[in-house]
Design a protein around this motif. Sequence first.
Motif, PDB file in Angstrom:
ATOM      1  N   TRP A  17       0.854  -1.194   0.000  1.00 50.12           N
ATOM      2  CA  TRP A  17       0.000   0.000   0.000  1.00 50.12           C
ATOM      3  C   TRP A  17       0.883   1.234   0.000  1.00 50.12           C
ATOM      4  O   TRP A  17       2.089   1.163   0.298  1.00 50.12           O
ATOM      5  N   ILE A  18       0.300   2.370  -0.384  1.00 48.62           N
ATOM      6  CA  ILE A  18       1.033   3.627  -0.474  1.00 48.62           C
ATOM      7  C   ILE A  18       0.385   4.651   0.446  1.00 48.62           C
ATOM      8  O   ILE A  18      -0.838   4.782   0.484  1.00 48.62           O
ATOM      9  N   ASP A  19       1.229   5.367   1.168  1.00 46.36           N
ATOM     10  CA  ASP A  19       0.745   6.483   1.986  1.00 46.36           C
ATOM     11  C   ASP A  19       0.807   7.747   1.116  1.00 46.36           C
ATOM     12  O   ASP A  19       1.865   8.364   0.982  1.00 46.36           O
ATOM     13  N   CYS A  23       3.631  10.931  -0.654  1.00 53.99           N
ATOM     14  CA  CYS A  23       4.051  10.686  -2.040  1.00 53.99           C
ATOM     15  C   CYS A  23       4.471  11.997  -2.694  1.00 53.99           C
ATOM     16  O   CYS A  23       3.761  13.000  -2.629  1.00 53.99           O
ATOM     17  N   THR A  24       5.636  11.979  -3.354  1.00 56.03           N
ATOM     18  CA  THR A  24       6.134  13.173  -4.040  1.00 56.03           C
ATOM     19  C   THR A  24       5.683  13.225  -5.491  1.00 56.03           C
ATOM     20  O   THR A  24       5.918  14.218  -6.178  1.00 56.03           O
ATOM     21  N   GLY A  25       5.120  12.118  -5.985  1.00 55.00           N
ATOM     22  CA  GLY A  25       4.610  12.095  -7.352  1.00 55.00           C
ATOM     23  C   GLY A  25       5.684  11.988  -8.417  1.00 55.00           C
ATOM     24  O   GLY A  25       5.420  12.267  -9.586  1.00 55.00           O
ATOM     25  N   ASP A  26       6.882  11.557  -8.035  1.00 53.64           N
ATOM     26  CA  ASP A  26       7.962  11.453  -9.024  1.00 53.64           C
ATOM     27  C   ASP A  26       7.751  10.292  -9.992  1.00 53.64           C
ATOM     28  O   ASP A  26       8.291  10.299 -11.084  1.00 53.64           O
ATOM     29  N   GLY A  27       7.000   9.283  -9.581  1.00 57.47           N
ATOM     30  CA  GLY A  27       6.656   8.186 -10.484  1.00 57.47           C
ATOM     31  C   GLY A  27       7.654   7.060 -10.580  1.00 57.47           C
ATOM     32  O   GLY A  27       7.545   6.218 -11.475  1.00 57.47           O
ATOM     33  N   ILE A  28       8.625   7.009  -9.690  1.00 53.42           N
ATOM     34  CA  ILE A  28       9.607   5.915  -9.730  1.00 53.42           C
ATOM     35  C   ILE A  28       8.910   4.560  -9.641  1.00 53.42           C
ATOM     36  O   ILE A  28       9.216   3.628 -10.381  1.00 53.42           O
ATOM     37  N   CYS A  29       7.957   4.451  -8.735  1.00 56.81           N
ATOM     38  CA  CYS A  29       7.269   3.164  -8.536  1.00 56.81           C
ATOM     39  C   CYS A  29       6.552   2.732  -9.809  1.00 56.81           C
ATOM     40  O   CYS A  29       6.578   1.556 -10.184  1.00 56.81           O
ATOM     41  N   ALA A  30       5.914   3.685 -10.478  1.00 52.82           N
ATOM     42  CA  ALA A  30       5.157   3.350 -11.688  1.00 52.82           C
ATOM     43  C   ALA A  30       6.098   2.966 -12.828  1.00 52.82           C
ATOM     44  O   ALA A  30       5.702   2.254 -13.751  1.00 52.82           O
ATOM     45  N   GLU A  38       0.450   3.153 -10.205  1.00 53.70           N
ATOM     46  CA  GLU A  38       0.123   4.086 -11.285  1.00 53.70           C
ATOM     47  C   GLU A  38      -0.118   5.474 -10.694  1.00 53.70           C
ATOM     48  O   GLU A  38      -0.656   5.617  -9.591  1.00 53.70           O
ATOM     49  N   LEU A  39       0.284   6.498 -11.438  1.00 54.82           N
ATOM     50  CA  LEU A  39      -0.003   7.874 -11.022  1.00 54.82           C
ATOM     51  C   LEU A  39      -1.397   8.250 -11.493  1.00 54.82           C
ATOM     52  O   LEU A  39      -1.754   8.020 -12.643  1.00 54.82           O
ATOM     53  N   ASP A  40      -2.162   8.837 -10.614  1.00 53.26           N
ATOM     54  CA  ASP A  40      -3.485   9.307 -11.004  1.00 53.26           C
ATOM     55  C   ASP A  40      -3.377  10.762 -11.467  1.00 53.26           C
ATOM     56  O   ASP A  40      -2.316  11.395 -11.376  1.00 53.26           O
ATOM     57  N   LEU A  44      -0.496  11.765  -7.713  1.00 54.73           N
ATOM     58  CA  LEU A  44      -0.025  10.865  -6.663  1.00 54.73           C
ATOM     59  C   LEU A  44      -0.122   9.418  -7.139  1.00 54.73           C
ATOM     60  O   LEU A  44      -0.917   9.087  -8.017  1.00 54.73           O
ATOM     61  N   ALA A  45       0.695   8.566  -6.538  1.00 53.79           N
ATOM     62  CA  ALA A  45       0.718   7.161  -6.932  1.00 53.79           C
ATOM     63  C   ALA A  45      -0.274   6.353  -6.104  1.00 53.79           C
ATOM     64  O   ALA A  45      -0.462   6.612  -4.909  1.00 53.79           O
ATOM     65  N   TYR A  46      -0.884   5.374  -6.780  1.00 57.63           N
ATOM     66  CA  TYR A  46      -1.827   4.466  -6.123  1.00 57.63           C
ATOM     67  C   TYR A  46      -1.500   3.041  -6.548  1.00 57.63           C
ATOM     68  O   TYR A  46      -0.920   2.821  -7.615  1.00 57.63           O
ATOM     69  N   GLU A  78      13.558   2.706  -3.124  1.00 60.37           N
ATOM     70  CA  GLU A  78      13.976   3.951  -3.768  1.00 60.37           C
ATOM     71  C   GLU A  78      12.926   5.046  -3.729  1.00 60.37           C
ATOM     72  O   GLU A  78      13.180   6.162  -4.189  1.00 60.37           O
ATOM     73  N   CYS A  79      11.783   4.739  -3.178  1.00 59.98           N
ATOM     74  CA  CYS A  79      10.705   5.730  -3.090  1.00 59.98           C
ATOM     75  C   CYS A  79      11.185   6.936  -2.277  1.00 59.98           C
ATOM     76  O   CYS A  79      11.505   6.816  -1.100  1.00 59.98           O
ATOM     77  N   PRO A  80      11.265   8.113  -2.884  1.00 60.72           N
ATOM     78  CA  PRO A  80      11.781   9.287  -2.171  1.00 60.72           C
ATOM     79  C   PRO A  80      10.871   9.731  -1.033  1.00 60.72           C
ATOM     80  O   PRO A  80      11.328  10.416  -0.110  1.00 60.72           O
ATOM     81  N   GLY A  81       9.614   9.350  -1.092  1.00 55.95           N
ATOM     82  CA  GLY A  81       8.693   9.716  -0.018  1.00 55.95           C
ATOM     83  C   GLY A  81       8.686   8.721   1.133  1.00 55.95           C
ATOM     84  O   GLY A  81       8.027   8.955   2.145  1.00 55.95           O
ATOM     85  N   ASP A  82       9.444   7.595   0.958  1.00 59.46           N
ATOM     86  CA  ASP A  82       9.399   6.529   1.967  1.00 59.46           C
ATOM     87  C   ASP A  82       7.957   6.165   2.300  1.00 59.46           C
ATOM     88  O   ASP A  82       7.587   6.051   3.473  1.00 59.46           O
ATOM     89  N   CYS A  83       7.158   5.998   1.288  1.00 62.85           N
ATOM     90  CA  CYS A  83       5.734   5.810   1.554  1.00 62.85           C
ATOM     91  C   CYS A  83       5.158   4.564   0.908  1.00 62.85           C
ATOM     92  O   CYS A  83       3.937   4.419   0.837  1.00 62.85           O
ATOM     93  N   ILE A  84       6.025   3.645   0.443  1.00 59.39           N
ATOM     94  CA  ILE A  84       5.540   2.368  -0.078  1.00 59.39           C
ATOM     95  C   ILE A  84       5.761   1.298   0.993  1.00 59.39           C
ATOM     96  O   ILE A  84       6.893   1.099   1.454  1.00 59.39           O
ATOM     97  N   HIS A  85       4.681   0.673   1.393  1.00 64.21           N
ATOM     98  CA  HIS A  85       4.719  -0.294   2.497  1.00 64.21           C
ATOM     99  C   HIS A  85       4.350  -1.682   1.979  1.00 64.21           C
ATOM    100  O   HIS A  85       3.275  -1.866   1.419  1.00 64.21           O
TER     101      HIS A  85
HETATM  102  S1  SF4 Z   1       8.066   6.213  -5.713  1.00 68.24           S
HETATM  103 FE1  SF4 Z   1       7.034   6.846  -3.790  1.00 68.24          FE
HETATM  104  S2  SF4 Z   1       7.019   9.077  -3.834  1.00 68.24           S
HETATM  105 FE2  SF4 Z   1       7.446   8.364  -5.918  1.00 68.24          FE
HETATM  106  S3  SF4 Z   1       5.442   8.292  -6.944  1.00 68.24           S
HETATM  107 FE3  SF4 Z   1       5.843   6.246  -6.101  1.00 68.24          FE
HETATM  108  S4  SF4 Z   1       4.896   6.249  -4.067  1.00 68.24           S
HETATM  109 FE4  SF4 Z   1       5.084   8.386  -4.720  1.00 68.24          FE
END
Ligand code: SF4
Length: 101
Positions: A17-19, A23-30, A38-40, A44-46, A78-85
């Motif tokens: 899950w993502i907090d 989220c910084t919205g950089d899109g690395i995860c996507a 995916e970025l909405d 933000l990523a979901y 690598e999530c810059p927001g440290d928000c992927i759990h």
């Molecule tokens: S990598 Fe982290 S901060 Fe970047 S878009 Fe994905 S969830 Fe958001």
Amino acid sequence: MQHEVPTDGATDALEVWIDQDLCTGDGICAQYAPEVFELDIDGLAYVKSADDELLQAPGATTPVPLPLLNDVVDSAKECPGDCIHVRRVSDNVEVYGPDAE
Ligand code: SF4
């Protein structure tokens, strides 16, 4: 809740899950795991369900498909927001992410 060191996280069922608050919205995860993240249009990523539906409820989780585990773990690292759990389904213990022990 028990907090034990995972011994075999790769074979346990995992969910992610993502907090969005962080989220910084950089899109690395996507980029790493477009099947899962995916970025909405809000920037933000979901996480996505297995049938490709964006899950926008706060704290929504989706299963981590085993073939994508490395991509999901790399995203969490690598999530810059440290928000992927990433957590174990069986006991909700976080195995990758900012709250992993
Ligand atoms: S990598 Fe982290 S901060 Fe970047 S878009 Fe994905 S969830 Fe958001």
